[in-house]
Scaffold this motif. Structure first.
Motif, PDB file in Angstrom:
ATOM      1  N   ILE A   1       0.844  -1.204   0.000  1.00  0.00           N
ATOM      2  CA  ILE A   1       0.000   0.000   0.000  1.00  0.00           C
ATOM      3  C   ILE A   1       0.874   1.247   0.000  1.00  0.00           C
ATOM      4  O   ILE A   1       1.812   1.361   0.794  1.00  0.00           O
TER       5      ILE A   1
ATOM      6  N   GLU B   1       0.707   5.768  -0.660  1.00  0.00           N
ATOM      7  CA  GLU B   1      -0.253   6.864  -0.561  1.00  0.00           C
ATOM      8  C   GLU B   1       0.204   8.094  -1.314  1.00  0.00           C
ATOM      9  O   GLU B   1       1.399   8.377  -1.361  1.00  0.00           O
TER      10      GLU B   1
ATOM     11  N   THR C   1      -5.151   6.167  -1.955  1.00  0.00           N
ATOM     12  CA  THR C   1      -4.494   4.953  -1.471  1.00  0.00           C
ATOM     13  C   THR C   1      -4.289   4.004  -2.645  1.00  0.00           C
ATOM     14  O   THR C   1      -5.245   3.647  -3.341  1.00  0.00           O
TER      15      THR C   1
ATOM     16  N   PHE D   1      -9.030   5.608  -4.079  1.00  0.00           N
ATOM     17  CA  PHE D   1      -8.176   4.408  -4.099  1.00  0.00           C
ATOM     18  C   PHE D   1      -7.915   3.995  -5.541  1.00  0.00           C
ATOM     19  O   PHE D   1      -8.688   4.338  -6.453  1.00  0.00           O
TER      20      PHE D   1
END
Ligand code: GLY
Length: 342
Positions: free
Chosen positions: A3, A5, A14, A150
């Motif tokens: 992950i 950001e 994200t 996302f």
């Protein structure tokens, strides 16, 4: 899953590298969801879509227009979609660009996210918050910066990519390596077969490294006032070739990168041996490095480039494989390159 950001001025994005399309529902709010996709993606992966109304758009660069945006607005109005709407684009760069633009402008902006289903969208187009459409034949002339909440990058859906779509993504991976990361460049050179066949290991490396490179640059310069311009390496000539000769984006960028590298060498910024290395890698990846062009038309397209300011263009020059700088190059110098190199 890894992950990352992006903390943009319009919000946090994200980036979920290795997440599955099938888990998309877990990222959605309980409010109304509309999915925007194309016929190919729906046919292949529609059974993994979550509940929600699906708006299907056409395919190809030709549909990335305000007319398509209007058609989607009409459907949203018919659905009485209000500000609680969440829009998900499931598809490649075109679907993501259109979805982001629609979501950013419908009712002055609703929430949105992407499932990027092509290598191009996973390594570049879906990441970084550029959303928009082509206008009057020019690429991405109308649009906004706005971060998707996302971006899901599912490696499984890359298995069905066409050879051409693979090439489009690979050209952008080479671009990232050439401008910032000589180790990624070396990896691509040493693992051509795995890269070409999109082996799991190669996809993991290419997508993750690209998303790291891009998110770091976007975190420092979201609105492309400086460093983000480096991500346009190969795109000044590339967009002109795409407009005039309708070559696929990856092929145009590949030829554009070679032309930019040759100009870098001509200006004494890049060693000739590095130009040869770039050309060899592109050719090993089945990407073209030259083509015959209509010079007058390509020069005319260059004159309309978004990156032009008066008679100067912010142009990406390589200093070595893994390091780029942006220089203001006079338009006549770029026009001379068209005459010399094409
Ligand atoms: N594709 C270049 C950028 O996102 O800035």
């Amino acid at each position: 899953m890894k992950i990352l950001e992006i903390n943009g001025s319009t919000g946090k994005s994200t980036l979920l590298v290795g997440e599955k399309l099938a888990n998309l529902a877990t990222y959605l709010p309980p409010s109304q969801t509309v999915i925007i996709t194309d016929g190919n993606v729906r046919h292949l992966y529609g059974d993994q879509f979550p509940e929600g109304r699906v708006i299907e758009i056409g395919m190809g660069e030709g549909i990335k227009t305000l007319e398509t945006v209007q058609d989607i607005f009409r459907e949203l109005v018919a659905l009485q979609a209000d500000r609680t709407l969440f829009i998900v684009g499931i598809g490649g760069g075109i679907v993501c660009d259109i979805t982001g633009f629609v979501a950013s402008t419908y009712l002055r902006g609703v929430r949105f996210g992407f499932v990027a289903t092509t290598l191009l969208a996973q390594v570049d187009a879906g990441v970084g918050g550029k959303n928009g459409v082509n206008f009057s034949g020019y690429k991405n002339m109308v649009g906004v910066f706005n971060q998707p909440e996302f971006v899901i990058c599912d490696p499984e859906v890359l298995r069905t990519l066409s050879v051409q779509d693979r090439g489009c993504g690979l050209a952008e991976v080479v671009k990232h390596a050439a401008i910032t990361d000589d180790r990624l460049f070396g990896y691509l050179e040493k693992n051509v077969a795995e890269v070409l066949s999109l082996s799991s290991e190669a996809v993991q490396r290419m997508v993750y490294d690209s998303v790291v490179i891009k998110s770091e640059i976007v975190n420092r310069d979201e609105k492309e006032r400086g460093e983000r311009r480096k991500l346009n390496f190969g795109h000044t000539f590339g967009h002109a070739l795409e407009k005039v000769h309708r070559v696929p984006h990856g092929e145009a960028v590949s030829i554009g990168m070679m032309a930019a590298a040759k100009l870098s060498a001509k200006k004494g910024r890049l060693a000739d041996a590095q130009v040869v290395r770039l050309g060899n890698l592109l050719e090993l990846l089945n990407l073209p490095t030259r083509m015959a062009v209509d010079k007058a038309k390509v020069i005319d397209a260059l004159r309309h480039d978004k990156k032009r300011e008066n008679d100067m263009v912010h142009f990406v020059i390589l200093r070595r494989l893994g390091e780029a700088v942006v220089e203001q190059i006079p338009l006549p110098e770029l026009e001379a390159v068209i005459h010399e190199l094409f």
